[in-house]
Design an enzyme around this catalytic site. Structure first.
Site, PDB file in Angstrom:
ATOM      1  CG  PHE A  14      -4.378  -9.338 -10.939  1.00  0.00           C
ATOM      2  CD1 PHE A  14      -3.213  -8.842 -11.474  1.00  0.00           C
ATOM      3  CD2 PHE A  14      -4.448 -10.688 -10.664  1.00  0.00           C
ATOM      4  CE1 PHE A  14      -2.134  -9.670 -11.732  1.00  0.00           C
ATOM      5  CE2 PHE A  14      -3.376 -11.539 -10.912  1.00  0.00           C
ATOM      6  CZ  PHE A  14      -2.216 -11.020 -11.444  1.00  0.00           C
ATOM      7  CG  HIS A  15      -4.213  -1.934 -10.350  1.00  0.00           C
ATOM      8  ND1 HIS A  15      -3.133  -1.166 -10.699  1.00  0.00           N
ATOM      9  CD2 HIS A  15      -4.078  -2.196  -9.027  1.00  0.00           C
ATOM     10  CE1 HIS A  15      -2.367  -0.970  -9.628  1.00  0.00           C
ATOM     11  NE2 HIS A  15      -2.926  -1.587  -8.601  1.00  0.00           N
ATOM     12  CG  MET A  16      -1.489  -1.055 -16.421  1.00  0.00           C
ATOM     13  SD  MET A  16      -1.879  -2.226 -17.729  1.00  0.00           S
ATOM     14  CE  MET A  16      -1.060  -1.479 -19.077  1.00  0.00           C
ATOM     15  CB  ALA A  19      -1.924  -6.913 -14.942  1.00  0.00           C
ATOM     16  CD  GLU A  87      -0.688  -2.041  -5.975  1.00  0.00           C
ATOM     17  OE1 GLU A  87      -1.842  -2.316  -5.576  1.00  0.00           O
ATOM     18  OE2 GLU A  87      -0.480  -1.701  -7.137  1.00  0.00           O
TER      19      GLU A  87
END
Length: 87
Positions: A14-16, A19, A87
């Protein structure tokens, strides 16, 4: 209140970008959303709180929604997470 537990499936966690995508989607609802990970409760409308949690791939996450449009919010939140945020 409605809730559902799922897993983070995208490799980077749950990266930038996810998020930001999540917070943008959740802020259009009037209900509150919390993410529960490793027994910590995180405000799901706060990108800083989500980033600080460092949620990794494979983490089990419970999404809790509470308010007038809670079911629609939960459905979209779970769909985003389970899609791997594209992704």
């Amino acid at each position: 209140m409605v809730s559902k537990t799922t897993k983070i499936t995208n490799e980077m966690g749950f990266h930038m970008r996810p998020a930001n995508q999540f917070v943008t989607a959740m802020t259009k609802y009037s209900s509150d959303v919390n993410l529960i990970v490793n027994q910590k409760t995180i405000n799901g409308k706060s990108i800083m709180n989500i980033m600080a949690a460092a949620i990794k791939c494979g983490s089990e996450i419970t999404v809790e929604c509470n308010g007038s449009d809670e079911q629609a919010m939960l459905d979209e939140a779970i769909a985003l997470i389970e899609s791997g945020f594209g992704e």
